[in-house]
Design an enzyme around this catalytic site. Structure first.
Site, short mmCIF file in Angstrom:
data_model
loop_
_atom_site.label_atom_id
_atom_site.label_comp_id
_atom_site.label_asym_id
_atom_site.label_seq_id
_atom_site.Cartn_x
_atom_site.Cartn_y
_atom_site.Cartn_z
N HIS A 23 0.82 -1.23 0.00
CA HIS A 23 0.00 0.00 0.00
C HIS A 23 0.85 1.28 0.00
O HIS A 23 0.77 2.14 0.86
CB HIS A 23 -1.12 0.00 1.04
CG HIS A 23 -0.75 -0.17 2.49
ND1 HIS A 23 0.19 0.58 3.14
CD2 HIS A 23 -1.25 -1.01 3.43
CE1 HIS A 23 0.25 0.22 4.41
NE2 HIS A 23 -0.60 -0.75 4.61
N ASP A 81 -3.14 -8.44 5.31
CA ASP A 81 -1.87 -9.17 5.18
C ASP A 81 -1.73 -10.24 6.26
O ASP A 81 -0.88 -11.13 6.15
CB ASP A 81 -0.66 -8.23 5.18
CG ASP A 81 -0.64 -7.24 6.33
OD1 ASP A 81 -1.72 -6.80 6.76
OD2 ASP A 81 0.46 -6.90 6.80
N HIS A 144 -1.59 -0.74 14.85
CA HIS A 144 -1.97 0.54 14.30
C HIS A 144 -3.40 0.55 13.78
O HIS A 144 -3.81 1.51 13.11
CB HIS A 144 -1.00 0.92 13.17
CG HIS A 144 -1.10 -0.02 11.97
ND1 HIS A 144 -1.43 0.43 10.73
CD2 HIS A 144 -0.97 -1.34 11.86
CE1 HIS A 144 -1.47 -0.59 9.88
NE2 HIS A 144 -1.18 -1.66 10.55
N TYR A 191 9.88 0.78 8.92
CA TYR A 191 8.53 0.26 9.20
C TYR A 191 7.80 1.20 10.17
O TYR A 191 6.64 1.57 9.95
CB TYR A 191 8.64 -1.16 9.79
CG TYR A 191 7.30 -1.84 9.85
CD1 TYR A 191 6.89 -2.67 8.82
CD2 TYR A 191 6.43 -1.63 10.91
CE1 TYR A 191 5.65 -3.27 8.84
CE2 TYR A 191 5.19 -2.22 10.95
CZ TYR A 191 4.81 -3.04 9.91
OH TYR A 191 3.56 -3.62 9.94
N HIS A 222 5.93 -9.37 10.99
CA HIS A 222 6.74 -9.16 9.78
C HIS A 222 8.22 -9.22 10.16
O HIS A 222 8.63 -8.61 11.16
CB HIS A 222 6.50 -7.78 9.17
CG HIS A 222 5.11 -7.56 8.64
ND1 HIS A 222 4.62 -8.19 7.51
CD2 HIS A 222 4.12 -6.75 9.07
CE1 HIS A 222 3.40 -7.77 7.27
NE2 HIS A 222 3.06 -6.91 8.21
FE1 FEO Z 1 -1.12 -3.74 9.80
FE2 FEO Z 1 1.03 -6.07 8.76
O1 FEO Z 1 -0.61 -5.26 8.90
#
Ligand code: FEO
Length: 396
Positions: A23, A81, A144, A191, A222
């Site tokens: 995104h 995701d 978030h 990030y 992640h």
């Molecule tokens: Fe906020 Fe990795 O999704």
């Protein structure tokens, strides 16, 4: 590849080596979607992956435990995701109950047909026993998304932190001590800057909750799992969420016929003082992702553009739009740039800087057509002003 976190707790996620756009985040190093399997008297899958990776996730799980024997699927975060694979997963795991908080259940129902899923709704302070190990839930709203949640395993001092502390970084390694720490921290910084920065206040609250837990390992959703450098990443999050700047100056600009470029280089020269890190960023030679990452810990910023049709140049507008949304705090700066017969570029930038809101250090610095020697002198002085402010802000 070592995928074992603790005895019978394994990474079962997927590495997305080729993704380059998340995104609008430039994922130059790809990413991973981390999911974990805890095998105890009950078996729990912690988080899932992006939809196209659902079959790979299920293969990883099935290699450790028959799919029909998975009892719980914990969803810490509803963003696709991590939840995109859920429709496939909930079909493939006939015994599984989905564990999440009430906001997450509502969000999942807005993304998917959840009518056939079994749910167990948990809230802050709740826990579930798996047998030898326990899942304890810590709500972390707006880190978030509204439904964001940590899952903590006290017996293992292990925190599943969803996006927090993560990095978009594809690798065959799974742990923070298997790669250079600087690389991982740089990715964690990018990030934070591009995903988490608007929620600094919530991160501060979240760190306060985490401080009450004994944590030896942070399994993010992640990138690399933190096990040897937990203190480093927590300290970095403290600095970033507090908006604590370095003695660092940025000169960010776009140029048409090199007049604004000439001004930018003179400002940079003025800002290049002992003890000050000064960087020149040509907007069209960089990316939104890289610029936001540099802005995160900068103290003072000159932002410039040539005037085009009485406006700033279009990519300068894109950068300001992106930065305004990310809400970097406690910056000082000013606008600069060139114009021809019609004014507008630097003035428009100043309005944006005021709206951030950043402290405005001086009136817009402007040159008609070409910067004169007097204007270059003014640029050098303005650069020194930025350096002074950066040192002052870094000293707190
Ligand atoms: Fe906020 Fe990795 O999704």
């Amino acid at each position: 590849m070592n995928t074992t976190l603790r005895e019978r707790i394994d990474w079962v996620g997927c590495v997305d080596w080729t993704v380059r756009d998340f995104h609008s985040y430039d994922t130059e190093e790809g990413t991973t979607y981390n999911a974990y399997l805890i095998r105890d008297e009950k078996t729990a899958l912690i988080d899932t992956v992006k939809a196209p990776f659902a079959d790979e996730l299920l293969r990883n799980v099935a290699a450790l435990k028959p799919l029909s024997e998975i009892d719980l699927v914990v969803c810490n975060h509803a963003e696709p995701d991590h939840s995109g694979a859920l429709p496939r997963v909930m079909t493939a795991l006939p015994q599984a109950t989905l564990v999440c908080d009430k906001r997450c259940r509502a969000a999942l129902a807005q993304h998917f047909d959840t009518s056939s899923w079994r749910f167990q709704i948990v809230a802050e302070g709740d826990s579930l026993s798996l047998g030898r190990r326990t899942l304890a839930f810590v709500e972390t709203p707006m880190v978030h998304w509204p439904e964001s949640m940590f899952t903590y395993v006290p017996e293992e001092k292990l925190l599943f932190s969803m996006d927090a502390f993560g990095q978009h970084y594809a690798s065959s390694e799974r742990f923070d001590d298997e790669l250079p720490l600087g690389t991982i921290l740089d990715e964690a910084k990018a990030y934070y800057a591009n995903i988490v920065m608007p929620y600094g206040k919530q991160v501060v609250e979240c760190l306060a909750k985490a401080a009450e837990l004994e944590i030896e390992m942070i399994a993010t959703s992640h990138g690399l799992i933190w096990r040897s450098h937990v203190a480093d990443i927590v300290a970095a999050y403290r600095d970033w969420s507090a908006g604590r700047p370095k003695a660092k100056v940025l000169v960010i600009y776009d140029t048409m016929w090199q007049s604004t470029d000439e001004m930018a280089r003179a400002i940079l020269q003025g800002a290049s003082q002992p003890g000050v890190q000064a960087k020149l960023i040509n907007i069209r030679r960089s990316s939104l992702t890289r610029i936001a990452t540099e802005v995160l810990d900068a103290a003072a910023i000159a932002f410039g553009s040539a005037t085009l049709n009485r406006m700033m140049m279009p990519m300068a507008g894109a950068v300001l739009t992106y930065l305004k949304g990310l809400r970097p705090v406690d910056k000082a700066g000013f606008a600069f740039g060139s114009y021809g017969w019609g004014r507008g570029g630097p003035e428009a930038i100043e309005e944006w800087l005021q709206a951030m809101p950043w402290e405005i250090l001086r009136k817009p610095l402007k040159a008609q057509y070409r910067p004169t020697p007097e204007i270059i002198e003014e640029c050098l002085a303005a650069g020194r002003l930025l350096a002074d402010q950066a040192v002052r802000k870094a000293a707190g």
